[in-house]
Motif scaffolding. Sequence first.
Motif, mmCIF file in Angstrom:
data_model
loop_
_atom_site.group_PDB
_atom_site.id
_atom_site.type_symbol
_atom_site.label_atom_id
_atom_site.label_comp_id
_atom_site.label_asym_id
_atom_site.label_seq_id
_atom_site.Cartn_x
_atom_site.Cartn_y
_atom_site.Cartn_z
ATOM 1 N N GLU A 224 -8.748 14.490 6.822
ATOM 2 C CA GLU A 224 -9.501 15.738 6.887
ATOM 3 C C GLU A 224 -8.596 16.959 6.901
ATOM 4 O O GLU A 224 -8.873 17.959 6.234
ATOM 5 N N TYR A 225 -7.490 16.878 7.651
ATOM 6 C CA TYR A 225 -6.633 18.053 7.782
ATOM 7 C C TYR A 225 -5.852 18.367 6.509
ATOM 8 O O TYR A 225 -5.271 19.446 6.372
ATOM 9 N N MET A 226 -5.837 17.409 5.548
ATOM 10 C CA MET A 226 -5.101 17.638 4.301
ATOM 11 C C MET A 226 -6.010 17.946 3.119
ATOM 12 O O MET A 226 -5.524 18.147 2.006
ATOM 13 N N LYS A 227 -7.316 18.010 3.335
ATOM 14 C CA LYS A 227 -8.229 18.195 2.204
ATOM 15 C C LYS A 227 -8.026 19.539 1.512
ATOM 16 O O LYS A 227 -7.986 19.617 0.281
ATOM 17 N N VAL A 228 -7.909 20.597 2.293
ATOM 18 C CA VAL A 228 -7.707 21.916 1.678
ATOM 19 C C VAL A 228 -6.365 22.009 0.956
ATOM 20 O O VAL A 228 -6.307 22.473 -0.184
#
Length: 614
Positions: A224-228
């Motif tokens: 989740e923390y790497m999606k952007v």
Amino acid sequence: MAVAEAGGLDPVLAFGLVGALGVGSQWLAWRLRLPAIVLMLVAGLVIGPVTGVLDPAVQFGDMLQPMIAVAVAIILFEGGLTLDLHRLSDAAKGVRRLVLIGVPLGWLASTSALHWVAGLSWETSAVFGGIMIVTGPTVIAPLLRQARLRRRPAALLQWEAIVNDPVGALAAVLAFEVVLVLRTATGAGPAVMELLIGIAMASALGLAGGWGIVRAFRQALVPEYMKVPVLFVVLLAVFAVADHVLHESGLLAVTIMGLWIANAGLPSFAELYRFKEHATVLLVSGVFILLAAGMSFERLAVLDWRAGAFVLAVILLARPLPVLAALAFTNVEWKERLLVAFTGPRGVVLVAVAGLFGERLVQIGVEDADRVAPLAFALVAATVVLHGFTLAPMARLLGLTASRLPGVLIMGGSKWAVELGAAFKKMELPVIIADPNNAHLRSAREAGIDTFYGDILSEAAEDRVEFVVYEKLICASDNDAYNTLVATDLAPEFGRENIFQIKRVRDTSSRHSLPATLGGKALGADETFFEANAVIAGGCEFRVTKLSEEYTLEDWRAAQPDAVAMAELGPNGTLRLLGPEDELRGTPGTRLLARLPKRAERRPQKEDTATADV
């Protein structure tokens, strides 16, 4: 001037200055309720050609054009993300006709105005004419909130802006590719083949990038923390590769990529889009300041009488005629047609894309393309100022305003909510009560209050509730968790300062208390659902009192010692909902809404007049 003569600002300092001016202009515009683009234009011109403090070509050198190109690519990608085809298919017939008929007619009319009135070549006119289709949701949305239009004309303008944002840029990309290929290829056959291959490759790359992102996110291949960050990297890769295959086709690729992701139904799409929206605000501000600062008095000197005639031709002919033709023989009223036809403010996207393509056309030998950027600035400034100050008066003249006062959306159909809604309605404010339980809305309907049956977070609510009319949201259902969910989810749309929520039952327990990032602000006496309804059932009511020079706030407090202030409506139409810590302003002409014990009997007429209860 000394700064400029000494070699200009340090690049890092220049970055900081551009960011501060861009965001500062948007904040100041919000405070003053003015079009942000006008303030950014003034700021860019002041630090650029007027004072010479910033010359982007000097500070950033060869990196200026790649920076602007990447920023425009991200802006267009965000435009593609707004284009949800499912919602578009459910839109009114007028919206579809504005897109399917109005867009090509608008392109043709704008191109004709540029060629015959502004005196540009057909090549430049075709590219710039495609960009002029863009009206832009970032410009329309604030104007709609200020004007408080009725549902249908607001929907027509808003959806046209959302769809035309990427479509107009796409039209400019295709026109530019035609010009580029025709000027660089040796014959018609190779030119057409090169163009088709470039468009096919760009489309394939955009689809592949969008498909890959959707598949990776759905299968949890990316944390989740790497999606952007992953989304940004794939976006830049798709843009760079497509641009390498055919110059400027990267803009087409990223627009298609955004379109694919928007219609994939990703669970994390809201978070991704919200972050992209914030990034776009920064990029739009920066690009506009850079383009304005890069202007020179020599380039601005091309704004002669023909430029003025061009702007008038666009406002009076090139915009209204295609819209009126598109909406002909529809159920859209003639008043609504006129309002939409004569409302077409252009925004930052137009200036950014026009500046980029103007430079590109100059590089391939189209000499009059250097007039594109000044003409874009003139068109944007004229239309934003014109429509920013005339949309609301024109809507009132045509009788198309929903209300001149801010509305209140109440979520939950309890007796407390209905009594409060009735008091707001007594103040002549637009009020709607929403509840997923139809039985809870019976009392609201009997009281003559507008209702919405369903989940306020659903797509049906987006299609049927005129959110633009309502400035405040009160979450007051009997479900604390649902109240918190609605308050948190709609906070970015309404603004956290406009979201209120009744107290949670277990809020005082450290085990059940929530962080400040969730939920809304306290309202009134900060009571729970059951406490608030019990007080109303036990003999209290909501009453509205108007203050005056003769009957002041101090008089009201002395006469109503048990009053719990809920809201105040200022004489200028500003609505404040009040919490337990908020202070009343009490300006003469203000109407106060408070919870008071019911009167045992009517007071003498003289006393009623003095307190000015309404």
